[in-house]
Write a protein that holds these residues in place. Structure first.
Motif, short mmCIF file in Angstrom:
data_model
loop_
_atom_site.label_atom_id
_atom_site.label_comp_id
_atom_site.label_asym_id
_atom_site.label_seq_id
_atom_site.Cartn_x
_atom_site.Cartn_y
_atom_site.Cartn_z
N MET A 1 26.48 82.97 -14.14
CA MET A 1 25.51 83.82 -14.83
C MET A 1 24.11 83.24 -14.64
O MET A 1 23.95 82.05 -14.38
N GLY A 2 23.09 84.08 -14.78
CA GLY A 2 21.71 83.68 -14.55
C GLY A 2 21.11 82.79 -15.62
O GLY A 2 20.10 82.13 -15.38
N SER A 3 21.72 82.73 -16.80
CA SER A 3 21.21 81.88 -17.87
C SER A 3 22.35 81.50 -18.81
O SER A 3 23.39 82.17 -18.83
N MET A 4 22.14 80.47 -19.58
CA MET A 4 23.13 80.07 -20.57
C MET A 4 23.30 81.16 -21.63
O MET A 4 24.40 81.41 -22.09
N GLU A 5 22.22 81.84 -21.97
CA GLU A 5 22.29 82.92 -22.95
C GLU A 5 23.17 84.06 -22.44
O GLU A 5 23.98 84.61 -23.19
N ALA A 6 23.03 84.40 -21.17
CA ALA A 6 23.86 85.46 -20.58
C ALA A 6 25.32 85.03 -20.53
O ALA A 6 26.22 85.83 -20.83
N ALA A 7 25.57 83.77 -20.17
CA ALA A 7 26.94 83.26 -20.12
C ALA A 7 27.58 83.30 -21.51
O ALA A 7 28.73 83.72 -21.66
N GLU A 8 26.83 82.90 -22.52
CA GLU A 8 27.36 82.91 -23.88
C GLU A 8 27.58 84.33 -24.38
O GLU A 8 28.57 84.62 -25.05
N ALA A 9 26.67 85.24 -24.06
CA ALA A 9 26.83 86.64 -24.47
C ALA A 9 28.08 87.24 -23.83
O ALA A 9 28.86 87.94 -24.50
N ALA A 10 28.31 86.96 -22.55
CA ALA A 10 29.51 87.45 -21.87
C ALA A 10 30.76 86.83 -22.48
O ALA A 10 31.75 87.53 -22.71
N ARG A 11 30.71 85.54 -22.77
CA ARG A 11 31.88 84.87 -23.37
C ARG A 11 32.23 85.50 -24.71
O ARG A 11 33.38 85.84 -24.97
N GLN A 12 31.21 85.67 -25.55
CA GLN A 12 31.46 86.22 -26.88
C GLN A 12 31.99 87.65 -26.82
O GLN A 12 32.88 88.03 -27.58
N ALA A 13 31.45 88.45 -25.91
CA ALA A 13 31.83 89.86 -25.84
C ALA A 13 33.19 90.08 -25.17
O ALA A 13 33.93 90.99 -25.56
N LEU A 14 33.52 89.24 -24.20
CA LEU A 14 34.73 89.48 -23.41
C LEU A 14 35.95 88.69 -23.85
O LEU A 14 37.08 89.10 -23.59
N ASP A 15 35.75 87.56 -24.51
CA ASP A 15 36.88 86.72 -24.90
C ASP A 15 37.78 87.47 -25.87
O ASP A 15 37.33 87.97 -26.91
N GLY A 16 39.05 87.60 -25.51
CA GLY A 16 40.01 88.29 -26.34
C GLY A 16 40.04 89.80 -26.15
O GLY A 16 40.83 90.50 -26.78
#
Length: 90
Positions: free
Chosen positions: A49-64
């Motif tokens: 991902m292009g930023s840590m914020e984007a990576a964390e947003a994707a993790r939170q939204a997609l996990d589970g």
């Protein structure tokens, strides 16, 4: 750049499908499904991902999240070669 790991990806998915599900959360630098030497997908992918914020947003939204009768597990990849934050490079 930060990487996330996605497990439980449907075997029918392509690299582009992986990119598509992560794109709503920020810039996707690259997305790759992990495959066996014979090219068979194993239901696991890496996304830069292009930023840590984007990576964390994707993790939170997609996990589970359910996807095509699979449940995706998402985590951050911590690369051993990355220097600790704030360290000086020589």
């Amino acid at each position: 750049m930060p990487w996330i790991i996605l497990d439980g990806i449907p075997l029918s998915f392509t690299d582009e499908d992986l990119r598509r599900i992560c794109a709503p959360f920020g810039v996707v630098v690259q997305a790759h499904l992990v495959r066996m030497p014979d090219g068979t997908p194993i239901g696991f992918g890496r996304v830069e991902m292009g930023s840590m914020e984007a990576a964390e947003a994707a993790r939170q939204a997609l996990d589970g999240r359910p996807l095509n009768h699979h449940t995706i597990t998402v985590r951050h990849l911590r690369l051993a070669e990355e220097p600790p934050s704030g360290s000086a490079s020589s």
